[in-house]
Scaffold this motif. Sequence first.
Motif, short mmCIF file in Angstrom:
data_model
loop_
_atom_site.label_atom_id
_atom_site.label_comp_id
_atom_site.label_asym_id
_atom_site.label_seq_id
_atom_site.Cartn_x
_atom_site.Cartn_y
_atom_site.Cartn_z
N TRP A 243 0.80 -1.21 0.00
CA TRP A 243 0.00 0.00 0.00
C TRP A 243 0.84 1.27 0.00
O TRP A 243 0.29 2.37 -0.06
N HIS A 244 2.14 1.15 0.04
CA HIS A 244 3.00 2.35 0.03
C HIS A 244 2.71 3.24 -1.17
O HIS A 244 2.76 4.46 -1.09
N HIS A 245 2.43 2.63 -2.29
CA HIS A 245 2.20 3.39 -3.51
C HIS A 245 0.82 3.12 -4.11
O HIS A 245 0.25 3.97 -4.77
N PHE A 246 0.27 1.95 -3.87
CA PHE A 246 -0.99 1.51 -4.45
C PHE A 246 -2.17 2.39 -4.03
O PHE A 246 -3.03 2.73 -4.84
N THR A 247 -2.21 2.80 -2.78
CA THR A 247 -3.36 3.53 -2.25
C THR A 247 -3.64 4.82 -3.01
O THR A 247 -4.78 5.17 -3.25
N GLY B 165 -0.74 8.73 9.40
CA GLY B 165 -0.54 9.27 8.06
C GLY B 165 -0.05 8.30 7.02
O GLY B 165 0.06 8.65 5.85
N GLY B 166 0.25 7.08 7.41
CA GLY B 166 0.65 6.08 6.43
C GLY B 166 1.98 6.37 5.78
O GLY B 166 2.96 6.72 6.45
N ALA B 167 2.03 6.27 4.46
CA ALA B 167 3.29 6.31 3.71
C ALA B 167 3.73 7.71 3.29
O ALA B 167 4.59 7.86 2.44
N GLY B 168 3.15 8.74 3.86
CA GLY B 168 3.66 10.09 3.66
C GLY B 168 3.13 10.86 2.46
O GLY B 168 3.62 11.95 2.18
N GLN B 169 2.13 10.35 1.77
CA GLN B 169 1.62 11.06 0.59
C GLN B 169 1.07 12.44 0.98
O GLN B 169 1.35 13.43 0.30
N SER C 231 3.10 1.98 12.18
CA SER C 231 3.90 1.14 11.30
C SER C 231 5.31 1.70 11.10
O SER C 231 5.48 2.80 10.59
N LYS C 232 6.29 0.90 11.47
CA LYS C 232 7.69 1.31 11.28
C LYS C 232 8.00 1.51 9.80
O LYS C 232 8.61 2.50 9.40
N HIS C 233 7.57 0.57 8.96
CA HIS C 233 7.92 0.70 7.55
C HIS C 233 7.15 1.83 6.87
O HIS C 233 7.65 2.42 5.91
N LEU C 234 5.96 2.19 7.35
CA LEU C 234 5.27 3.35 6.78
C LEU C 234 5.96 4.65 7.22
O LEU C 234 6.05 5.60 6.44
N CYS C 235 6.48 4.68 8.44
CA CYS C 235 7.26 5.85 8.87
C CYS C 235 8.53 5.98 8.03
O CYS C 235 8.90 7.09 7.61
#
Length: 179
Positions: free
Chosen positions: A27-31, A69-73, A91-95
Amino acid sequence: MRYEIDNQETQDKEVSGWWNDERTKKWHHFTYDKNNHLSSHVILRQKKVLDYLKSLNLPEGSKVLELGGGAGQTAKKICELGYNITGIDVSKHLCEESEKKCENFVNQDTARFINQSMEKDFPLNDNEFDVCVIAGSIQYVGNLNNLFKEINRVLKIDGNLILCQANMYPLLKLIEPRH
């Protein structure tokens, strides 16, 4: 009336486990991908948040807290408006992804991302923020009392809360992406 659940420890474990799982990296980019037929709702929600933020006419350098905020978009777009951003996500990887998307702003000390649950006490100063944004993540909160206590604590006296809840996934389909 108190808004908290009885099984907070289980809630914390489940939410943290889900959002820190490797499978959620998709979901980093898909969302927010325009080729994703479900993204129009999230992009519209983001636009509404940014439009409302702009309508506040805050001075450049104002401080915005984004929770979940998720992946920062959205964080990146907030920085591009000239505001400082602090993001909190379970989420560590979303941060980490947020830090990548906002690398220039992180290097300028106008963006930072904290890996923790938004249900816990924030490692932030009282009256520090002009705005708090929560977009599409409040459904993961089991202890609303503490969340809003902390928001109240860190917002300035005349601060603003921007809360957009609708998620891109229908409620009955929330389990489907896990497969």
